[in-house]
Scaffold this motif. Structure first.
Motif, PDB file in Angstrom:
ATOM      1  N   ALA A  80       0.826  -1.207   0.000  1.00 55.82           N
ATOM      2  CA  ALA A  80       0.000   0.000   0.000  1.00 55.82           C
ATOM      3  C   ALA A  80       0.860   1.258   0.000  1.00 55.82           C
ATOM      4  O   ALA A  80       0.479   2.276  -0.575  1.00 55.82           O
ATOM      5  CB  ALA A  80      -0.927  -0.006   1.207  1.00 55.82           C
ATOM      6  N   ALA A  81       2.009   1.206   0.618  1.00 52.06           N
ATOM      7  CA  ALA A  81       2.879   2.377   0.684  1.00 52.06           C
ATOM      8  C   ALA A  81       3.537   2.665  -0.667  1.00 52.06           C
ATOM      9  O   ALA A  81       3.967   3.780  -0.910  1.00 52.06           O
ATOM     10  CB  ALA A  81       3.957   2.167   1.741  1.00 52.06           C
ATOM     11  N   ARG A  82       3.597   1.663  -1.536  1.00 49.03           N
ATOM     12  CA  ARG A  82       4.254   1.840  -2.825  1.00 49.03           C
ATOM     13  C   ARG A  82       3.311   2.327  -3.916  1.00 49.03           C
ATOM     14  O   ARG A  82       3.736   2.570  -5.026  1.00 49.03           O
ATOM     15  CB  ARG A  82       4.861   0.522  -3.276  1.00 49.03           C
ATOM     16  CG  ARG A  82       5.980   0.082  -2.397  1.00 49.03           C
ATOM     17  CD  ARG A  82       6.601  -1.163  -2.946  1.00 49.03           C
ATOM     18  NE  ARG A  82       7.566  -1.673  -1.991  1.00 49.03           N
ATOM     19  CZ  ARG A  82       8.086  -2.863  -2.051  1.00 49.03           C
ATOM     20  NH1 ARG A  82       7.751  -3.665  -3.001  1.00 49.03           N
ATOM     21  NH2 ARG A  82       8.954  -3.257  -1.151  1.00 49.03           N
ATOM     22  N   GLN A  83       2.015   2.436  -3.627  1.00 47.71           N
ATOM     23  CA  GLN A  83       1.076   2.872  -4.656  1.00 47.71           C
ATOM     24  C   GLN A  83       1.347   4.315  -5.025  1.00 47.71           C
ATOM     25  O   GLN A  83       1.719   5.133  -4.181  1.00 47.71           O
ATOM     26  CB  GLN A  83      -0.357   2.722  -4.169  1.00 47.71           C
ATOM     27  CG  GLN A  83      -0.780   1.273  -4.020  1.00 47.71           C
ATOM     28  CD  GLN A  83      -2.208   1.154  -3.515  1.00 47.71           C
ATOM     29  OE1 GLN A  83      -2.814   2.141  -3.115  1.00 47.71           O
ATOM     30  NE2 GLN A  83      -2.712  -0.051  -3.519  1.00 47.71           N
ATOM     31  N   GLN A  84       1.106   4.627  -6.284  1.00 47.92           N
ATOM     32  CA  GLN A  84       1.346   5.979  -6.753  1.00 47.92           C
ATOM     33  C   GLN A  84       0.209   6.877  -6.286  1.00 47.92           C
ATOM     34  O   GLN A  84      -0.942   6.444  -6.182  1.00 47.92           O
ATOM     35  CB  GLN A  84       1.426   5.998  -8.272  1.00 47.92           C
ATOM     36  CG  GLN A  84       2.598   5.209  -8.808  1.00 47.92           C
ATOM     37  CD  GLN A  84       2.602   5.194 -10.324  1.00 47.92           C
ATOM     38  OE1 GLN A  84       1.652   5.601 -10.951  1.00 47.92           O
ATOM     39  NE2 GLN A  84       3.694   4.698 -10.890  1.00 47.92           N
ATOM     40  N   PRO A  85       0.522   8.135  -6.011  1.00 43.43           N
ATOM     41  CA  PRO A  85      -0.552   9.043  -5.606  1.00 43.43           C
ATOM     42  C   PRO A  85      -1.516   9.258  -6.762  1.00 43.43           C
ATOM     43  O   PRO A  85      -1.144   9.211  -7.932  1.00 43.43           O
ATOM     44  CB  PRO A  85       0.184  10.337  -5.244  1.00 43.43           C
ATOM     45  CG  PRO A  85       1.501  10.223  -5.934  1.00 43.43           C
ATOM     46  CD  PRO A  85       1.819   8.759  -6.042  1.00 43.43           C
ATOM     47  N   ALA A  86      -2.779   9.506  -6.415  1.00 46.36           N
ATOM     48  CA  ALA A  86      -3.812   9.701  -7.428  1.00 46.36           C
ATOM     49  C   ALA A  86      -3.590  11.016  -8.161  1.00 46.36           C
ATOM     50  O   ALA A  86      -3.141  12.013  -7.596  1.00 46.36           O
ATOM     51  CB  ALA A  86      -5.179   9.690  -6.777  1.00 46.36           C
ATOM     52  N   ALA A  87      -3.922  11.027  -9.441  1.00 42.92           N
ATOM     53  CA  ALA A  87      -3.797  12.243 -10.249  1.00 42.92           C
ATOM     54  C   ALA A  87      -4.914  13.202  -9.876  1.00 42.92           C
ATOM     55  O   ALA A  87      -5.968  12.799  -9.391  1.00 42.92           O
ATOM     56  CB  ALA A  87      -3.879  11.880 -11.723  1.00 42.92           C
ATOM     57  N   PRO A  88      -4.716  14.503 -10.069  1.00 41.83           N
ATOM     58  CA  PRO A  88      -5.774  15.441  -9.740  1.00 41.83           C
ATOM     59  C   PRO A  88      -7.019  15.138 -10.567  1.00 41.83           C
ATOM     60  O   PRO A  88      -6.939  14.736 -11.732  1.00 41.83           O
ATOM     61  CB  PRO A  88      -5.193  16.822 -10.097  1.00 41.83           C
ATOM     62  CG  PRO A  88      -3.877  16.561 -10.754  1.00 41.83           C
ATOM     63  CD  PRO A  88      -3.517  15.134 -10.563  1.00 41.83           C
ATOM     64  N   ALA A  89      -8.192  15.356  -9.953  1.00 41.34           N
ATOM     65  CA  ALA A  89      -9.451  14.980 -10.597  1.00 41.34           C
ATOM     66  C   ALA A  89      -9.732  15.838 -11.824  1.00 41.34           C
ATOM     67  O   ALA A  89     -10.167  15.337 -12.851  1.00 41.34           O
ATOM     68  CB  ALA A  89     -10.598  15.105  -9.592  1.00 41.34           C
ATOM     69  N   ALA A  90      -9.552  17.123 -11.736  1.00 37.53           N
ATOM     70  CA  ALA A  90      -9.847  17.995 -12.874  1.00 37.53           C
ATOM     71  C   ALA A  90      -8.794  19.093 -12.930  1.00 37.53           C
ATOM     72  O   ALA A  90      -8.282  19.519 -11.891  1.00 37.53           O
ATOM     73  CB  ALA A  90     -11.222  18.590 -12.705  1.00 37.53           C
ATOM     74  N   PRO A  91      -8.491  19.583 -14.104  1.00 37.05           N
ATOM     75  CA  PRO A  91      -7.523  20.681 -14.196  1.00 37.05           C
ATOM     76  C   PRO A  91      -8.127  21.959 -13.617  1.00 37.05           C
ATOM     77  O   PRO A  91      -9.355  22.105 -13.565  1.00 37.05           O
ATOM     78  CB  PRO A  91      -7.266  20.807 -15.694  1.00 37.05           C
ATOM     79  CG  PRO A  91      -8.445  20.196 -16.353  1.00 37.05           C
ATOM     80  CD  PRO A  91      -8.956  19.133 -15.423  1.00 37.05           C
ATOM     81  N   PRO A  92      -7.310  22.874 -13.166  1.00 40.37           N
ATOM     82  CA  PRO A  92      -7.849  24.105 -12.598  1.00 40.37           C
ATOM     83  C   PRO A  92      -8.614  24.917 -13.646  1.00 40.37           C
ATOM     84  O   PRO A  92      -8.305  24.878 -14.842  1.00 40.37           O
ATOM     85  CB  PRO A  92      -6.628  24.859 -12.113  1.00 40.37           C
ATOM     86  CG  PRO A  92      -5.455  24.198 -12.764  1.00 40.37           C
ATOM     87  CD  PRO A  92      -5.878  22.818 -13.145  1.00 40.37           C
ATOM     88  N   ALA A  93      -9.629  25.616 -13.217  1.00 38.12           N
ATOM     89  CA  ALA A  93     -10.456  26.399 -14.127  1.00 38.12           C
ATOM     90  C   ALA A  93      -9.664  27.572 -14.677  1.00 38.12           C
ATOM     91  O   ALA A  93      -8.825  28.158 -13.984  1.00 38.12           O
ATOM     92  CB  ALA A  93     -11.691  26.896 -13.404  1.00 38.12           C
ATOM     93  N   GLN A  94      -9.933  27.912 -15.930  1.00 41.04           N
ATOM     94  CA  GLN A  94      -9.230  29.023 -16.554  1.00 41.04           C
ATOM     95  C   GLN A  94     -10.041  30.307 -16.336  1.00 41.04           C
ATOM     96  O   GLN A  94     -11.269  30.306 -16.355  1.00 41.04           O
ATOM     97  CB  GLN A  94      -9.062  28.772 -18.061  1.00 41.04           C
ATOM     98  CG  GLN A  94      -8.151  27.601 -18.330  1.00 41.04           C
ATOM     99  CD  GLN A  94      -7.945  27.393 -19.815  1.00 41.04           C
ATOM    100  OE1 GLN A  94      -8.546  28.073 -20.634  1.00 41.04           O
ATOM    101  NE2 GLN A  94      -7.077  26.446 -20.161  1.00 41.04           N
ATOM    102  N   ARG A  95      -9.319  31.389 -16.135  1.00 42.94           N
ATOM    103  CA  ARG A  95      -9.992  32.678 -15.954  1.00 42.94           C
ATOM    104  C   ARG A  95     -10.298  33.280 -17.303  1.00 42.94           C
ATOM    105  O   ARG A  95      -9.512  33.192 -18.240  1.00 42.94           O
ATOM    106  CB  ARG A  95      -9.106  33.633 -15.164  1.00 42.94           C
ATOM    107  CG  ARG A  95      -8.882  33.125 -13.759  1.00 42.94           C
ATOM    108  CD  ARG A  95      -8.149  34.084 -12.886  1.00 42.94           C
ATOM    109  NE  ARG A  95      -7.328  35.073 -13.580  1.00 42.94           N
ATOM    110  CZ  ARG A  95      -6.525  35.893 -12.965  1.00 42.94           C
ATOM    111  NH1 ARG A  95      -6.404  35.841 -11.674  1.00 42.94           N
ATOM    112  NH2 ARG A  95      -5.822  36.779 -13.629  1.00 42.94           N
ATOM    113  N   THR A  96     -11.427  33.934 -17.377  1.00 37.28           N
ATOM    114  CA  THR A  96     -11.783  34.658 -18.609  1.00 37.28           C
ATOM    115  C   THR A  96     -11.776  36.151 -18.299  1.00 37.28           C
ATOM    116  O   THR A  96     -12.176  36.578 -17.215  1.00 37.28           O
ATOM    117  CB  THR A  96     -13.176  34.241 -19.106  1.00 37.28           C
ATOM    118  OG1 THR A  96     -14.121  34.438 -18.081  1.00 37.28           O
ATOM    119  CG2 THR A  96     -13.171  32.779 -19.517  1.00 37.28           C
ATOM    120  N   PRO A  97     -11.375  36.984 -19.258  1.00 45.60           N
ATOM    121  CA  PRO A  97     -11.310  38.445 -18.983  1.00 45.60           C
ATOM    122  C   PRO A  97     -12.677  39.093 -18.922  1.00 45.60           C
ATOM    123  O   PRO A  97     -13.687  38.760 -19.196  1.00 45.60           O
ATOM    124  CB  PRO A  97     -10.511  38.996 -20.136  1.00 45.60           C
ATOM    125  CG  PRO A  97     -10.376  37.931 -21.156  1.00 45.60           C
ATOM    126  CD  PRO A  97     -10.800  36.656 -20.521  1.00 45.60           C
TER     127      PRO A  97
END
Length: 97
Positions: A80-97
């Motif tokens: 269990a200690a050797r498992q890779q950490p989970a990837a982020p669920a969603a990319p961060p939201a982009q700002r619009t001007p």
């Protein structure tokens, strides 16, 4: 004698058995080549068989040792200690001007 000492002894004596067996195979091959006295096709056959036996025995020992170590670490819960950490669920939201 603790589990770690027992494992060290098994590893030492297993490796010792493989080394002694490899030396015995090499000795028989050298003796066979010496006694054949120059028949090159038979000498090549003897040396090929000896190389195959040595490499097979060494590979088998290392493979069994690796599987044994992996099974032991899984049984002790180290997997269990050797498992890779989970990837982020969603990319961060982009700002619009």
């Amino acid at each position: 004698m603790g589990d770690s000492e027992l494992e060290k002894s098994r590893a030492r004596y297993g490796l010792l058995a493989v080394v002694i067996s490899n030396l015995a195979i090499a000795g028989v091959a050298i003796f066979g080549v010496w006694r054949l006295g120059g028949d090159k096709s038979v000498i090549v056959g003897v040396l090929t068989a000896a190389f195959t036996a040595v490499s097979s025995m060494t590979t088998a020992y290392l493979g069994i040792k690796a599987v044994s170590n992996t099974a032991k670490s899984i049984a002790l819960g180290d997997g269990a200690a050797r498992q890779q950490p989970a990837a982020p669920a969603a990319p961060p939201a982009q700002r619009t001007p």
